[in-house]
Enzyme design. Sequence first.
Site, PDB file in Angstrom:
ATOM      1  CD  GLU A 212      48.933  94.022  68.433  1.00  0.00           C
ATOM      2  OE1 GLU A 212      49.067  93.279  67.446  1.00  0.00           O
ATOM      3  OE2 GLU A 212      49.185  95.242  68.404  1.00  0.00           O
TER       4      GLU A 212
ATOM      5  CD  GLU B 285      53.236  96.270  70.500  1.00  0.00           C
ATOM      6  OE1 GLU B 285      53.255  96.374  69.255  1.00  0.00           O
ATOM      7  OE2 GLU B 285      52.964  95.203  71.074  1.00  0.00           O
TER       8      GLU B 285
HETATM    9  C1  GLA Z   1      52.018  94.362  67.080  1.00  0.00           C
HETATM   10  C2  GLA Z   1      52.524  93.298  68.022  1.00  0.00           C
HETATM   11  C3  GLA Z   1      54.010  93.266  68.134  1.00  0.00           C
HETATM   12  C4  GLA Z   1      54.680  93.499  66.798  1.00  0.00           C
HETATM   13  C5  GLA Z   1      54.181  94.799  66.217  1.00  0.00           C
HETATM   14  C6  GLA Z   1      54.816  95.147  64.900  1.00  0.00           C
HETATM   15  O1  GLA Z   1      51.659  95.513  67.691  1.00  0.00           O
HETATM   16  O2  GLA Z   1      51.955  93.371  69.294  1.00  0.00           O
HETATM   17  O3  GLA Z   1      54.374  92.009  68.666  1.00  0.00           O
HETATM   18  O4  GLA Z   1      54.364  92.451  65.948  1.00  0.00           O
HETATM   19  O5  GLA Z   1      52.806  94.682  65.992  1.00  0.00           O
HETATM   20  O6  GLA Z   1      54.319  96.355  64.396  1.00  0.00           O
END
Ligand code: GLA
Length: 673
Positions: free
Chosen positions: A151, A309
């Site tokens: 991210e 995710e």
């Molecule tokens: C993001 C991050 C993860 C985690 C999630 C929690 O998407 O990439 O590492 O912190 O949020 O929701």
Amino acid sequence: MIESNKVKKILYGGDYNPEQWPEDTWEEDMRLLKLAHIDTVTLNVFSWAMLQPAEDIYCFDKLDKIMEMVTRHGMKVCLATSTGAHPAWMARKYPDILRVDEHGLRRKFGSRHNSCPNSPTYRKYAVALATKLAKRYQSYDNIVAWHVSNEYGGECYCENCERAFRKWLKDKYQTIEAVNEAWDTAFWGHTFYDFEDIVVPNMLSEHFGQNDRTNFQGISLDYKRFNSESILNAYRLEYDALHAVTPDIPITTNLMGTYQPLDYQMWAKYMDFISWDNYPAYNATPEEAAMRHDLMRGLKQGKPWALMEQTPSVTNWHPYNALKRPGVMRLWSYQAVAHGADTVMFFQMKRSIGACEKYHGAVIDHAGHENTRVFREVASLGAELEKIGSLTLGARSNAKAAIVFDWDNWWATDYSAGPTVRLKYCDEIFHYYKAFSNLNISVDLISVEDDLTPYSLVIAPVLYMVKPGHDERIRQFVKAGGRFVTTFFSGYVNDHDLVTVGGYPGKLRDILGIWVEEEDALPEDMHNSFTWQGTSYPAVLLCDLLHTEGAEALCTYEHDFYAGMPVLTRNHFGQGYAYYVATCSNTEFYHRFVGDLCTESGITPILHTREHIEVTERTNDNGTFLFLLNHGTQSHTVTLNRAGVDLLTDREYQTGDNLILAAKDVAIIRTAL
Ligand code: GLA
Ligand code: ZN
């Protein structure tokens, strides 16, 4: 998506951090994950501190064991490079890797996503780590993708970045005179005499408010572009390092949907496939998530993408972390697939015991066993995805309508001082998107560079900035018979945010056949109205006062001193039509207007359904897949307009049959080609 012969089904799994746990717990994790039909683990996302405990020491012992174990258990691996958070020793020894914030304060060690993208130290050690990982694990043929960093985001205002910004400007503009011209620095006597005079725009210089307002849009826009490119370049260095060693393993980084600071359309050019993290708020509407999915799908011209995710149950970071109700995790997983996902992945496989994510949902909860609601839901979805197998992989949507989405326009409208603080770029895009979604009509979200020829209808809400050549592509599209729509606050400026003089909407004026003379920004308690096709609609936010120059006025304002002036216009241009919507209205208006445009353009709904039933379609060599998703709280009957078999229940349907879809339930009807 992950175009590889290693992938034979919708990959199912997600972030797994066994290094945070005693080794004697790992085998039980494997038992549980396999019980849940998990087949893919994303490893090594935040392990830099473990892998490089000191400048000259690398230690892969634990990762070796983890790789060996998950491989032994038949898992596929999405292997991360761990460069999303740097080790403490690096921050102590090389403070240049620490970011400087908008107030000019150098950050200390802490948090994550914390490295200056232009730090030579960061770049050197990130590339070194990526190279070592690629060399060490290249023989594992269960690695299905590289996951670079995590991210990416934020911005930095340090001296490294300032120096690099000056160089970036020199490359772009060649001379300081050209910079002065592009930024209109004669205003407020800001003339620069030398590139060395230029400082980064932040709260110490041109910015105010929450660092989101600026005195000089030209400077701030260029810094946005520079910052997005700087971070992209850091990613690309890792990309090149990985690609050199393992050219056959596709490379991605997980994006965040409508994330303003990074121009994902530029990023996408350097990603082998798109992956993104979907975390809707508990009260988000299905159309909001759908729009982000389609935006991500559009980054690679409709290619399937990876859901990297989502939470199986709950996040920890929303103000209210309400549980996903029974069935919602499954519904939202299929919603991603319905919009082009070829994977269903979670954050996370197992809840940590410490720090800020210990209450974030996971497949394996703190209870540590399989007897939980969430585990059961994950396992049952896993079994379904196994049954679907490879059938839907690679399938595409083939939309005939498109909405233009452009990061520069987002930045420029956010930075604009006037006409109104209430104008939010994504909201204006969403008004139109929602109409398509509710009409069950596929729509692509495309960039200003994308080819318009596959479409018969293109809508560009708030096309404030017209980049070089874009107007000509629109002109050709309409001339050739396309239908084009744009709205208030369009055609004002060039790519430096300098106004195109001679009358708004500037370069779009001949296409639209109108001249916008003034623009009235309405506060929340003011509105105007117009009547179109017998129904009265509100005019809110902004009201353009315009004159037709060849276009026909389809309806007019009903109040104030501009009563009688056009609200909706249509210009016959070449073989096509160009529409202008001079104000912002309500859901009913957009629904009706977009519906009419689609009818005129020969675009038909995939299927007619009741409210709350989302419908999409994907097609590949295995057939056409009709996705029916019931987001409502009651069951609904859907009358099918085709024959096919439901992939989930194996039930066969004939054209005209009724399918009863329970609340939160999903059907995927396959029609063989
Ligand atoms: C993001 C991050 C993860 C985690 C999630 C929690 O998407 O990439 O590492 O912190 O949020 O929701
Ligand atoms: Zn920096």
